[in-house]
Write an enzyme that holds these catalytic residues in place. Structure first.
Site, PDB file in Angstrom:
ATOM      1  N   ASP A   1     -25.962  38.814 -52.643  1.00 19.96           N
ATOM      2  CA  ASP A   1     -26.110  39.954 -53.519  1.00 19.96           C
ATOM      3  C   ASP A   1     -26.893  39.516 -54.761  1.00 19.96           C
ATOM      4  O   ASP A   1     -26.818  38.366 -55.166  1.00 19.96           O
ATOM      5  CB  ASP A   1     -24.743  40.467 -53.954  1.00 19.96           C
TER       6      ASP A   1
ATOM      7  N   HIS B   1     -22.326  33.501 -51.438  1.00 20.96           N
ATOM      8  CA  HIS B   1     -21.399  33.410 -52.569  1.00 20.96           C
ATOM      9  C   HIS B   1     -19.988  33.655 -52.059  1.00 20.96           C
ATOM     10  O   HIS B   1     -19.775  33.984 -50.887  1.00 20.96           O
ATOM     11  CB  HIS B   1     -21.781  34.371 -53.693  1.00 20.96           C
TER      12      HIS B   1
ATOM     13  N   ASP C   1     -16.258  39.785 -49.206  1.00 21.51           N
ATOM     14  CA  ASP C   1     -17.036  40.488 -48.185  1.00 21.51           C
ATOM     15  C   ASP C   1     -18.171  39.632 -47.622  1.00 21.51           C
ATOM     16  O   ASP C   1     -18.848  40.047 -46.679  1.00 21.51           O
ATOM     17  CB  ASP C   1     -17.578  41.817 -48.725  1.00 21.51           C
ATOM     18  N   HIS C   2     -18.343  38.417 -48.157  1.00 20.52           N
ATOM     19  CA  HIS C   2     -19.379  37.517 -47.657  1.00 20.52           C
ATOM     20  C   HIS C   2     -18.815  36.227 -47.067  1.00 20.52           C
ATOM     21  O   HIS C   2     -19.524  35.517 -46.361  1.00 20.52           O
ATOM     22  CB  HIS C   2     -20.367  37.183 -48.770  1.00 20.52           C
TER      23      HIS C   2
END
Length: 309
Positions: free
Chosen positions: A215, A65, A69-70
């Protein structure tokens, strides 16, 4: 025929903030000669170099996504590949919005790439979607629940053919020509008996698989997508004592990750994406192991071999 090397090297275990020596989300997957990156948080390039991973051999990047942080490290990684002279294409697989994100960040930095970049956006429905297929591997994408378009991934061996039982062939004293005949025709008249292909072969090797769920909220619908996985990575951002916070932020607890693993009958559970509130993640491990004993903490720099017990 021996099975291809199948492994996962963890590069990041942090959630939103890279504290306590932990880095943002990134997993490096090797399947035979193919190399993949799942997520590319900030400092992923540094981690790739630190652990001497062959980024010049990278085939594709799978993005779960578009939270920073990804995906925050992806434009820089693509730029570095350009500066290193990459010529062959790279594929980026992820949710809707990924193409616009990469166009904005690369064009905003006046960065043109010397190699072809193919962005494949997916939005899985109720069924898992096959995103990648080669002679030995399939990558499936499935929907996660996180408030923004989010994709989980399952890397899985393709079913192999039955394997010649060399010991059986040797004990029977079959010649190469006779082995070729039974392979071609399916049967062979042998000393008054009828040998079949099944008589001299072993069953196909069971498919190995690695499922990645980060997540996501606790969602029992995931059980169908990760059922029987050799290793399941599931986020465990919080302890159960912070379950309300997990709900508010659309994350899962360590106990919930373990409940998914147990319901899905996976071999091993790997937990990560730890909240910055936990300097020591060992309480998260203990909580998960109370429900699913075969749980491991994701450790940065550690390579996990995907093999059946």
């Amino acid at each position: 025929m021996s099975k291809a090397v199948f492994s996962v090297t963890v590069l990041g275990t942090a959630s939103a903030m890279p504290l306590h020596g932990r880095h943002h989300a990134a997993h490096w997957v090797q399947h035979g000669a193919q190399h993949f990156l799942i997520d590319c948080g900030e400092a992923t390039q540094y981690q790739i170099l630190r652990y001497d991973l062959p980024w010049h051999r990278l085939s594709a990047v799978c993005v779960s996504h578009l939270h920073a942080d990804h995906v925050g490290g992806l434009p820089g990684l693509l730029t570095t590949l350009h500066l290193q002279g990459r010529a062959r294409p790279i594929y980026v697989l992820g949710p809707l919005g990924l193409k616009a994100y990469l166009e904005a960040t690369l064009m905003g930095a006046y960065q043109l790439l010397r190699y072809p970049l193919y962005v494949i956006e997916v939005w899985p429905g109720k069924e898992a979607t096959c995103l990648w297929e080669t002679s030995g591997l399939r990558i499936w994408g499935f929907a996660l629940q996180h408030g923004v378009p989010t994709v989980g991934f399952r890397f899985e061996d393709k079913q192999t053919e039955r394997r010649v039982d060399r010991a059986r062939v040797q004990s029977l004293g079959l010649s190469g020509a006779e082995l070729a005949q039974i392979r071609e025709k399916g049967t062979l008249d042998w000393k008054g008996a009828c040998l079949t292909w099944d008589d001299i072969t072993l069953p196909p090797l069971p498919p190995r698989s690695y499922a990645y769920c980060s997540d996501t909220v606790y969602d029992l619908r995931l059980v169908e997508y990760v059922k029987g996985a050799t290793m399941l990575y599931h986020e465990a951002t919080f302890l159960s004592s912070q379950q309300q916070r997990a709900r508010q932020t659309l994350h899962a607890t360590a106990q919930e990750a373990a409940r998914i693993a147990k319901a899905a009958g996976v071999q091993t559970l790997l937990i990560g994406h730890f909240s910055a509130r936990y300097k020591d993640p060992s309480p998260l491990l203990r909580e998960a192991q109370a429900t699913f004993p075969a749980t491991l903490l994701a450790e940065e720099g550690k390579t996990y071999i995907i093999e059946h017990a």
